[in-house]
Design a protein around this motif. Structure first.
Motif, PDB file in Angstrom:
ATOM      1  N   ARG A  20       0.830  -1.201   0.000  1.00 18.82           N
ATOM      2  CA  ARG A  20       0.000   0.000   0.000  1.00 18.82           C
ATOM      3  C   ARG A  20       0.872   1.262   0.000  1.00 18.82           C
ATOM      4  O   ARG A  20       0.594   2.228  -0.715  1.00 18.82           O
ATOM      5  CB  ARG A  20      -0.934  -0.003   1.207  1.00 18.82           C
ATOM      6  N   LEU A  21       1.911   1.227   0.783  1.00 18.12           N
ATOM      7  CA  LEU A  21       2.839   2.356   0.852  1.00 18.12           C
ATOM      8  C   LEU A  21       3.377   2.714  -0.530  1.00 18.12           C
ATOM      9  O   LEU A  21       3.474   3.891  -0.898  1.00 18.12           O
ATOM     10  CB  LEU A  21       3.995   2.017   1.792  1.00 18.12           C
ATOM     11  N   LEU A  22       3.723   1.695  -1.310  1.00 17.77           N
ATOM     12  CA  LEU A  22       4.314   1.918  -2.621  1.00 17.77           C
ATOM     13  C   LEU A  22       3.338   2.577  -3.599  1.00 17.77           C
ATOM     14  O   LEU A  22       3.753   3.120  -4.625  1.00 17.77           O
ATOM     15  CB  LEU A  22       4.824   0.602  -3.199  1.00 17.77           C
ATOM     16  N   GLU A  23       2.042   2.543  -3.263  1.00 23.51           N
ATOM     17  CA  GLU A  23       1.040   3.180  -4.111  1.00 23.51           C
ATOM     18  C   GLU A  23       0.879   4.668  -3.810  1.00 23.51           C
ATOM     19  O   GLU A  23       0.272   5.399  -4.589  1.00 23.51           O
ATOM     20  CB  GLU A  23      -0.316   2.489  -3.922  1.00 23.51           C
ATOM     21  N   LEU A  24       1.429   5.122  -2.685  1.00 21.50           N
ATOM     22  CA  LEU A  24       1.157   6.481  -2.214  1.00 21.50           C
ATOM     23  C   LEU A  24       2.215   7.468  -2.715  1.00 21.50           C
ATOM     24  O   LEU A  24       2.848   8.188  -1.947  1.00 21.50           O
ATOM     25  CB  LEU A  24       1.082   6.485  -0.692  1.00 21.50           C
ATOM     26  N   ASP A  25       2.379   7.519  -4.033  1.00 15.45           N
ATOM     27  CA  ASP A  25       3.406   8.390  -4.611  1.00 15.45           C
ATOM     28  C   ASP A  25       3.061   9.867  -4.491  1.00 15.45           C
ATOM     29  O   ASP A  25       3.924  10.726  -4.680  1.00 15.45           O
ATOM     30  CB  ASP A  25       3.645   8.024  -6.082  1.00 15.45           C
ATOM     31  N   ASP A  26       1.813  10.178  -4.126  1.00 15.96           N
ATOM     32  CA  ASP A  26       1.440  11.573  -3.920  1.00 15.96           C
ATOM     33  C   ASP A  26       1.794  12.062  -2.520  1.00 15.96           C
ATOM     34  O   ASP A  26       1.728  13.265  -2.241  1.00 15.96           O
ATOM     35  CB  ASP A  26      -0.059  11.769  -4.165  1.00 15.96           C
ATOM     36  N   LYS A  27       2.214  11.143  -1.634  1.00 14.34           N
ATOM     37  CA  LYS A  27       2.508  11.518  -0.250  1.00 14.34           C
ATOM     38  C   LYS A  27       3.923  11.152   0.187  1.00 14.34           C
ATOM     39  O   LYS A  27       4.457  11.757   1.115  1.00 14.34           O
ATOM     40  CB  LYS A  27       1.505  10.849   0.693  1.00 14.34           C
TER      41      LYS A  27
ATOM     42  N   ASP B 118       7.922  10.828  -0.695  1.00 17.48           N
ATOM     43  CA  ASP B 118       8.848  11.468  -1.636  1.00 17.48           C
ATOM     44  C   ASP B 118      10.016  10.596  -2.052  1.00 17.48           C
ATOM     45  O   ASP B 118      10.602  10.814  -3.113  1.00 17.48           O
ATOM     46  CB  ASP B 118       9.388  12.760  -1.009  1.00 17.48           C
ATOM     47  N   LEU B 119      10.391   9.616  -1.232  1.00 12.76           N
ATOM     48  CA  LEU B 119      11.537   8.767  -1.539  1.00 12.76           C
ATOM     49  C   LEU B 119      11.401   7.447  -0.802  1.00 12.76           C
ATOM     50  O   LEU B 119      11.025   7.428   0.370  1.00 12.76           O
ATOM     51  CB  LEU B 119      12.843   9.462  -1.110  1.00 12.76           C
ATOM     52  N   VAL B 120      11.722   6.346  -1.480  1.00 19.08           N
ATOM     53  CA  VAL B 120      11.777   5.025  -0.851  1.00 19.08           C
ATOM     54  C   VAL B 120      13.220   4.547  -0.894  1.00 19.08           C
ATOM     55  O   VAL B 120      13.874   4.605  -1.941  1.00 19.08           O
ATOM     56  CB  VAL B 120      10.884   3.997  -1.571  1.00 19.08           C
ATOM     57  N   MET B 121      13.706   4.063   0.262  1.00 18.96           N
ATOM     58  CA  MET B 121      15.074   3.562   0.341  1.00 18.96           C
ATOM     59  C   MET B 121      15.047   2.125   0.847  1.00 18.96           C
ATOM     60  O   MET B 121      15.005   1.879   2.057  1.00 18.96           O
ATOM     61  CB  MET B 121      15.909   4.448   1.261  1.00 18.96           C
ATOM     62  N   PRO B 122      15.042   1.147  -0.072  1.00 22.52           N
ATOM     63  CA  PRO B 122      15.084  -0.258   0.335  1.00 22.52           C
ATOM     64  C   PRO B 122      16.511  -0.730   0.575  1.00 22.52           C
ATOM     65  O   PRO B 122      17.441  -0.321  -0.133  1.00 22.52           O
ATOM     66  CB  PRO B 122      14.464  -0.977  -0.865  1.00 22.52           C
TER      67      PRO B 122
ATOM     68  N   TYR C 157      12.170  -5.345  -7.053  1.00 15.08           N
ATOM     69  CA  TYR C 157      10.730  -5.473  -6.776  1.00 15.08           C
ATOM     70  C   TYR C 157      10.157  -4.119  -6.377  1.00 15.08           C
ATOM     71  O   TYR C 157       9.092  -3.712  -6.865  1.00 15.08           O
ATOM     72  CB  TYR C 157      10.488  -6.495  -5.670  1.00 15.08           C
ATOM     73  N   ILE C 158      10.853  -3.422  -5.488  1.00 16.20           N
ATOM     74  CA  ILE C 158      10.385  -2.103  -5.066  1.00 16.20           C
ATOM     75  C   ILE C 158      10.315  -1.152  -6.260  1.00 16.20           C
ATOM     76  O   ILE C 158       9.317  -0.453  -6.472  1.00 16.20           O
ATOM     77  CB  ILE C 158      11.308  -1.524  -3.977  1.00 16.20           C
ATOM     78  N   GLN C 159      11.369  -1.140  -7.071  1.00 14.38           N
ATOM     79  CA  GLN C 159      11.417  -0.239  -8.222  1.00 14.38           C
ATOM     80  C   GLN C 159      10.304  -0.543  -9.225  1.00 14.38           C
ATOM     81  O   GLN C 159       9.742   0.368  -9.837  1.00 14.38           O
ATOM     82  CB  GLN C 159      12.776  -0.345  -8.908  1.00 14.38           C
ATOM     83  N   ASP C 160       9.978  -1.834  -9.383  1.00 16.63           N
ATOM     84  CA  ASP C 160       8.979  -2.242 -10.366  1.00 16.63           C
ATOM     85  C   ASP C 160       7.546  -2.017  -9.890  1.00 16.63           C
ATOM     86  O   ASP C 160       6.603  -2.121 -10.687  1.00 16.63           O
ATOM     87  CB  ASP C 160       9.154  -3.721 -10.721  1.00 16.63           C
TER      88      ASP C 160
ATOM     89  N   THR D 297       6.406   0.721  -7.827  1.00 19.33           N
ATOM     90  CA  THR D 297       6.090   2.056  -7.327  1.00 19.33           C
ATOM     91  C   THR D 297       6.499   3.120  -8.334  1.00 19.33           C
ATOM     92  O   THR D 297       7.388   2.893  -9.163  1.00 19.33           O
ATOM     93  CB  THR D 297       6.799   2.316  -5.983  1.00 19.33           C
ATOM     94  N   GLN D 298       5.825   4.262  -8.242  1.00 15.60           N
ATOM     95  CA  GLN D 298       6.237   5.431  -9.011  1.00 15.60           C
ATOM     96  C   GLN D 298       7.010   6.416  -8.145  1.00 15.60           C
ATOM     97  O   GLN D 298       7.430   7.477  -8.614  1.00 15.60           O
ATOM     98  CB  GLN D 298       5.002   6.119  -9.605  1.00 15.60           C
ATOM     99  N   ILE D 299       7.233   6.050  -6.873  1.00 12.80           N
ATOM    100  CA  ILE D 299       8.028   6.879  -5.974  1.00 12.80           C
ATOM    101  C   ILE D 299       9.502   6.713  -6.351  1.00 12.80           C
ATOM    102  O   ILE D 299       9.942   5.598  -6.641  1.00 12.80           O
ATOM    103  CB  ILE D 299       7.807   6.440  -4.517  1.00 12.80           C
ATOM    104  N   PRO D 300      10.294   7.772  -6.367  1.00 12.79           N
ATOM    105  CA  PRO D 300      11.732   7.601  -6.604  1.00 12.79           C
ATOM    106  C   PRO D 300      12.338   6.631  -5.593  1.00 12.79           C
ATOM    107  O   PRO D 300      11.999   6.661  -4.402  1.00 12.79           O
ATOM    108  CB  PRO D 300      12.287   9.022  -6.409  1.00 12.79           C
ATOM    109  N   VAL D 301      13.247   5.774  -6.072  1.00 12.68           N
ATOM    110  CA  VAL D 301      13.842   4.729  -5.238  1.00 12.68           C
ATOM    111  C   VAL D 301      15.350   4.927  -5.174  1.00 12.68           C
ATOM    112  O   VAL D 301      16.018   5.082  -6.200  1.00 12.68           O
ATOM    113  CB  VAL D 301      13.526   3.318  -5.796  1.00 12.68           C
ATOM    114  N   LEU D 302      15.888   4.942  -3.945  1.00 12.66           N
ATOM    115  CA  LEU D 302      17.331   4.992  -3.719  1.00 12.66           C
ATOM    116  C   LEU D 302      17.715   3.668  -3.076  1.00 12.66           C
ATOM    117  O   LEU D 302      17.490   3.458  -1.885  1.00 12.66           O
ATOM    118  CB  LEU D 302      17.689   6.171  -2.817  1.00 12.66           C
ATOM    119  N   GLY D 303      18.268   2.758  -3.873  1.00 16.33           N
ATOM    120  CA  GLY D 303      18.447   1.382  -3.426  1.00 16.33           C
ATOM    121  C   GLY D 303      19.783   1.099  -2.770  1.00 16.33           C
ATOM    122  O   GLY D 303      20.822   1.612  -3.179  1.00 16.33           O
ATOM    123  N   HIS D 304      19.736   0.273  -1.730  1.00 19.64           N
ATOM    124  CA  HIS D 304      20.931  -0.274  -1.081  1.00 19.64           C
ATOM    125  C   HIS D 304      20.888  -1.772  -1.332  1.00 19.64           C
ATOM    126  O   HIS D 304      20.110  -2.491  -0.717  1.00 19.64           O
ATOM    127  CB  HIS D 304      20.887   0.037   0.423  1.00 19.64           C
ATOM    128  N   THR D 305      21.691  -2.237  -2.276  1.00 17.02           N
ATOM    129  CA  THR D 305      21.677  -3.659  -2.617  1.00 17.02           C
ATOM    130  C   THR D 305      22.878  -4.358  -2.003  1.00 17.02           C
ATOM    131  O   THR D 305      23.589  -3.795  -1.181  1.00 17.02           O
ATOM    132  CB  THR D 305      21.670  -3.859  -4.143  1.00 17.02           C
TER     133      THR D 305
END
Length: 449
Positions: free
Chosen positions: A196-203, A205-209, A218-221, A223-231
């Protein structure tokens, strides 16, 4: 709408409201809140350790059933010393320079018309991370210092630890500081809440998995929220033909054995073939005495008696006392192997030749590249950032250990005195001066002139 969707929407909305207020909380109050968190962690040590013991007991049972790895269990464990380190990290964040309000550039467009680029918070940040409970505290501390609201989602293996630490953080800050908005930190737990969180691109601003490449993808695919990944960290140490072999042995040992469960531990050792016969036997003996399981290519196994490495080993993050060894012909062979198999995290060359070091450091595509130092130094606290949200292996907008600066963006502030665009248009247009200024922006700085 399900209960989870409703709860997640409410939490994110609360965080969004808090973010708008938190951006304007002065540095003294943010620092005081951070010191209150550090004190609370010390005061509630027994409570945190008891919660962590529940998580570890369950994780060890999962380990026996083959569902968890030893590395995961090791990352999960807390003790009094680690809690002291966690509290010290929070205090270190408080001592960092304020990342907000800094004037990044100043330019006169014309006399009396001045443009400033000023650092501001990103807004609402969501993080999804794995078993290390200290990550929750690090991320919350950095978010608070940088004026961002934060949504925290830890791994289920650390539920009790995360709940306890989160409650301590909220109790130490909510209502204790008049200017600090309640709700700046939120904790979610269920997978459905993440979706659900990944759907809230209007609220948000950034997701950091923080996790595997598959998890970040998976996170990047989704959501439309910008993603800053730590792999993952598939890190390398290259021992050059002109290395100080005694130093190289110590560094290669430290990079694997000092703490093998973390992403900046070395996973593949590359050794120049011209020094392999002299270098490897002693190091292999030392590794094996420390319990390291070793694998090597055919050339390596002609020198030392270890297991056989497969192609998959060159791309594997073991996160444990395991290491692969490969012989290379020169620094360019090492560069080619690293760029083909690494995860763009941290790489190190051991050599006394400055030109060779330069070739390696400029030729490697990674967030951090070291010369004559252990890969274990790739860490926000060791870099002097106070702590880190994660280590970004991408290139936009932050790279490497992400501290306070990586949690800010900027605004343009324009200070004028009734200036009109029409003045600068048409046949009689005035020219812009576009002159750089050595001036910091302050609110309404031209009002009294």
């Amino acid at each position: 709408m399900s209960d989870n969707e409703h709860d997640t929407d409410g939490q994110v909305t609360e965080a969004q409201r808090a973010a708008l207020r938190l951006a304007n909380v002065d540095e003294a109050d943010r620092n005081a809140a951070l010191r209150s968190i550090a004190d609370a962690i010390h005061e509630h040590e027994e409570e945190v350790l008891a919660a962590n013991a529940e998580d570890v007991t369950e994780a060890e049972a999962m380990l026996e059933r083959g569902e968890y790895t030893q590395a995961l269990v090791d990352r999960l464990k807390l003790d009094a010393s680690k809690l002291d380190d966690i509290a010290g990290m929070v205090e270190s964040v408080a001592e960092q320079d304020d990342p907000l309000g800094a004037t990044l550039s100043a330019r006169e467009l014309d006399e009396g018309l001045e443009l400033y680029r000023v650092a501001v918070p990103i807004g609402v940040i969501a993080t999804v991370f794995e078993s290390r409970p200290d990550a929750l505290v690090q991320i919350a501390a950095l978010a608070l210092k940088s004026g961002n609201a934060v949504i925290l989602k830890g791994g289920s293996e650390a539920n009790e630890s995360n709940r306890t630490l989160y409650r301590i953080i909220r109790e130490a800050t909510d209502g204790s500081f008049e200017t600090l908005p309640a709700g700046w930190a939120q904790l979610i737990e269920a997978h459905e809440e993440v979706d659900r969180l990944l759907e809230l691109d209007d609220k948000v601003d950034l997701v950091m998995p923080r996790g595997s490449s598959e998890f970040v993808s998976y996170i990047q695919d989704n959501t439309q929220i910008p993603v800053l990944g730590h792999t993952e960290g598939v890190c390398h140490v290259y021992v050059d033909e002109e290395a100080d072999l005694s130093m190289a042995e110590d560094v290669a040992f430290d990079a694997k054995v000092q703490y093998p469960a973390v992403c900046n531990a070395v996973e593949t050792l590359l050794v120049n073939e011209s020094v392999a016969s002299e270098f490897l036997p002693g190091l292999v003996e030392r590794y094996e005495a420390a319990g390291v399981e070793l694998r090597g290519d055919a050339a390596t196994r002609e020198i030392v008696d270890i297991g056989e490495a497969t192609e998959a080993d060159w791309r594997t993050e073991y996160g444990d006392l395991e290491l692969s060894i490969k012989l290379v012909s020169d620094v360019y062979d090492a560069i080619e192997h690293v760029n083909a198999n690494g995860s763009k995290h941290t790489e190190s060359i051991l050599t006394e030749n400055a030109e060779t070091a330069e070739a390696f450091m400029t030729g490697i595509d990674a967030a951090s590249v070291f010369h004559n130092a252990s890969t274990r130094f790739a860490d926000g606290y060791r870099y002097g950032l106070g702590a880190e949200v994660g280590i970004s292996t991408g290139k936009i907008h932050a790279r490497g250990p992400v501290g306070l600066e990586g949690l800010t963006t900027y605004k343009y502030y324009l200070e004028g005195d009734g200036h009109l665009v029409a003045t600068y248009a048409g046949e009689d247009a005035l020219p812009f001066t576009h002159r750089d200024l050595d001036t910091d922006w302050t609110p309404g700085r031209r009002a009294g002139e």
